[in-house]
Enzyme design. Structure first.
Site, PDB file in Angstrom:
ATOM      1  N   CYS A  63     -42.286   1.567 148.451  1.00 38.38           N
ATOM      2  CA  CYS A  63     -41.094   0.733 148.740  1.00 38.38           C
ATOM      3  C   CYS A  63     -41.097  -0.447 149.633  1.00 38.38           C
ATOM      4  CB  CYS A  63     -40.025   1.696 148.911  1.00 38.38           C
ATOM      5  SG  CYS A  63     -40.053   2.676 150.430  1.00 38.38           S
ATOM      6  N   ASP A 116     -32.891  -2.790 145.801  1.00 37.47           N
ATOM      7  CA  ASP A 116     -33.699  -1.500 146.016  1.00 37.47           C
ATOM      8  C   ASP A 116     -35.005  -1.573 145.140  1.00 37.47           C
ATOM      9  OD1 ASP A 116     -34.401   1.168 146.193  1.00 37.47           O
ATOM     10  OD2 ASP A 116     -32.258   1.741 146.024  1.00 37.47           O
ATOM     11  N   HIS A 138     -36.794   0.997 144.713  1.00 33.78           N
ATOM     12  CA  HIS A 138     -37.223   2.205 144.276  1.00 33.78           C
ATOM     13  C   HIS A 138     -36.980   2.474 142.812  1.00 33.78           C
ATOM     14  CE1 HIS A 138     -36.067   2.920 148.757  1.00 33.78           C
ATOM     15  NE2 HIS A 138     -37.214   3.638 148.642  1.00 33.78           N
TER      16      HIS A 138
END
Length: 595
Positions: free
Chosen positions: A428, A552, A554
């Protein structure tokens, strides 16, 4: 009179005392769509009109739309009354080199105390003046009608030629001039043909009357915002007479140099333009460009006293306060020595002084790269697989009565499982770093490609931050490593902001908001076992309420903007998003002050 950009802001931030107003005049009104700084003044401080208009014509799109419609500056209005008449007379001689000039010119005087601009209209014929009503001088500029009635075309071809480079400077210049004259005759002669989407543009009156009809017949959308390509070729013809090939020889010292110079001209044309006129505009555009390239090559050769030769090529750029047309800049691309054993690409740093002149000329900021070669239109021809600015389409207004501060410019969204690489569960922070890097690339601060995970790991090993076994591993990185890579590879400085725990994040809202307002770069934040990218903040400084706009990394799905928005992979998060038990480090990159 309509102003189609924030003229007051540009004029008052300009380093020049006088600016020329570029636009177009129709039957009912004048549209001002750009302004450029005057850079050529005589000893008395007056504008050298012929030089200004000739120089400016090289930068602007060729065609039959743009013209000089006025001047604006910090001086008495009467000062440029008669020079305007002279410029109009000079332009009307039809030299083909000067930017066209309106018969009636707008003359604006800036009030030094308030910054307000007062306009009058002057007739270049009799010198009479009258006040002018201006629309668009307030906070909201007028919307231009240019896009609805004009089309931007891009004409590209290549000029291949050879010439003798000898120790005799005069002989070399003559050979270069003769060869480029032949190129000009070949590319711009009667046999030149131009095609728009396979439709031949007739040099004589044909069935299709206008370029607008040509584009619509070919199914091409006509707009100044959409660039329509033009193909160029030279048709071959022969007479009934027998053609006998002739071989000529010439004895001279030196060597034969073979060059290939790209020709790339932008044309901004009225949709009502007849096709014979369009044919003529294309031919004159190519001829003008060959002349400009020759002048630069010869000047650089003479400046080197015959020791080196530089080749040039045209680059097109969009500039911030003028979205209605591009500008064209001729940059040196390669340099070769007389021995012909060494050919070097001109480095970007070598062009900095020229970029400074151009930033001054077009009233551009001196702390942001806008005219680097890799930022030119069409420079990145490879289609990017990454989504950009994925926060667009979200509700970006405040939901808490606060002020929204966002990332400035363009970034690419990098997340898990992209590039056919499985980094789910550990990559990440790498992906967040890639997003940060992409921002600097999109804004022109670097032409280096976004690094892979392995590239990032190797950089950290090279600076002795990690052991060699780190390369190829699945080990995490954090904000400090992100800062190190940006500094080592891009020479970008970053601030590291430490947050004791997630519950303390709201106390840093003011500082985060200031970062977006002043720097505008995305922020990488790492805490616990997770990393995210902050691309905006909504902060109410009276109540202390705050929301964070999170990108994000992820996300493991495809490049589907609907899923990314609906599932919250890019969206607003409250302070409860942060782990109250984890401490956080934010890497806040600083925008370099370079051009």
């Amino acid at each position: 009179m309509a102003i189609c950009f924030d003229l007051k802001k540009v004029i008052n931030e300009s380093l020049a005392a006088t600016n020329l107003l570029i636009g177009r005049r129709n039957e009912t009104a004048v549209e001002v769509i750009n302004c450029v700084a005057v850079v050529r003044l005589d000893n008395d401080g007056d504008i050298v009109w012929a030089n200004e208009l000739e120089n400016l014509a090289e930068f602007l799109p060729y065609g039959n739309v743009l013209e000089l419609v006025g001047v604006c500056g910090h001086w008495p209005i009467e000062k440029y009354k008669f020079p305007c008449a002279y410029a109009a007379a000079k332009s009307e001689k039809g030299t083909g080199k000067l930017l066209p000039i309106s018969d009636t010119l707008l003359v604006g005087r800036v009030d030094d105390a308030s910054g307000a601009i007062q306009f009058e209209s002057y007739s270049s014929a009799d010198g009479k003046s009258c006040p002018v009503d201006v629309d668009g001088m307030a906070d909201t500029p007028c919307k231009s009608s240019l896009a609805a009635s004009t089309t931007t075309f891009r004409l590209r071809t290549c000029a291949k030629f050879s010439f003798h480079w000898s120790p005799d400077e005069a002989a070399t210049c003559k050979s270069l001039a003769d060869e480029l004259s032949a190129v000009k005759e070949r590319c711009c002669g009667e046999q030149s043909a131009y095609f728009i989407n396979s439709t031949l543009i007739q040099s004589e009156e044909g069935k299709v009357k206008t370029v607008g009809e040509v584009c619509s017949t070919a199914g091409q959308q006509t707009t100044s915002q959409c660039v329509v390509p033009i193909e160029h070729t030279v048709l071959m013809s022969s007479s009934g007479d027998n053609i006998v090939p002739v071989i000529g020889t010439q004895s001279c010292a030196g060597e034969r140099v073979h060059l290939s110079c790209p020709l790339d001209a932008m044309l901004l044309v009225r949709d009502s333009t007849p096709t014979p006129e369009m044919h003529s505009l294309c031919t004159r555009a190519l001829g003008t460009q060959i002349t400009a390239l020759h002048a630069r090559m010869e000047a650089a050769y003479r400046d080197s006293q015959g020791l080196s030769l530089s080749t040039y090529r045209p680059y097109h750029f969009n500039i911030p306060h003028c979205g209605l047309h591009s500008i064209t800049v001729y940059y040196a691309s390669q340099q070769m020595t007389r021995s012909l054993h060494k050919v070097e690409r001109i480095a970007e740093d070598a062009l900095e002084s020229m970029r400074k002149e151009l930033h001054h000329r077009f009233n551009l900021p001196f702390n942001r790269p806008l005219l680097r070669r890799h930022m030119a239109l069409g420079a990145d021809v490879e289609q990017s697989p990454y989504l950009t600015n994925v926060h667009m389409g979200l509700n970006l207004s405040s939901a808490i009565g606060g002020t929204v501060s966002l990332v400035q410019g363009i970034y690419s969204y990098h997340h898990y499982m992209q590039d056919r690489f499985n980094d789910d569960g550990w990559g990440c922070a790498y992906r967040s770093l890639q997003t940060l890097w992409s921002w600097f690339k999109h804004q022109g601060y670097t032409s280096l490609p976004v690094p892979t995970h392995r590239d990032i790991q190797q950089t950290l090993v090279d600076v002795e931050d990690k052991q060699s076994s780190f390369v190829g591993s699945k080990q995490w990185i954090g904000s400090i490593e992100v800062q190190t890579v940006l500094n080592q590879q891009l020479e970008i400085d970053s601030r590291i902001l430490f947050v004791m725990n997630g519950a303390s994040m709201p106390s840093n809202a003011r500082e985060i908001a200031m970062h977006f307002q002043q720097q505008g770069t995305p922020i990488m934040i790492g805490g616990g076992t997770l990393a995210h990218t902050i691309i905006g903040i909504d902060f109410n400084d009276r109540t202390g309420d705050v929301r964070f706009l999170i990108l994000d990394p992820h996300y493991t799905g495809g490049e589907n903007i609907g899923v990314i928005h609906n599932k919250g992979w890019c969206g607003w998060k409250t302070a409860t998003f942060w782990n109250p038990q984890a401490h956080y480090n934010m890497c806040m990159p600083l925008r370099p002050s370079i051009i």
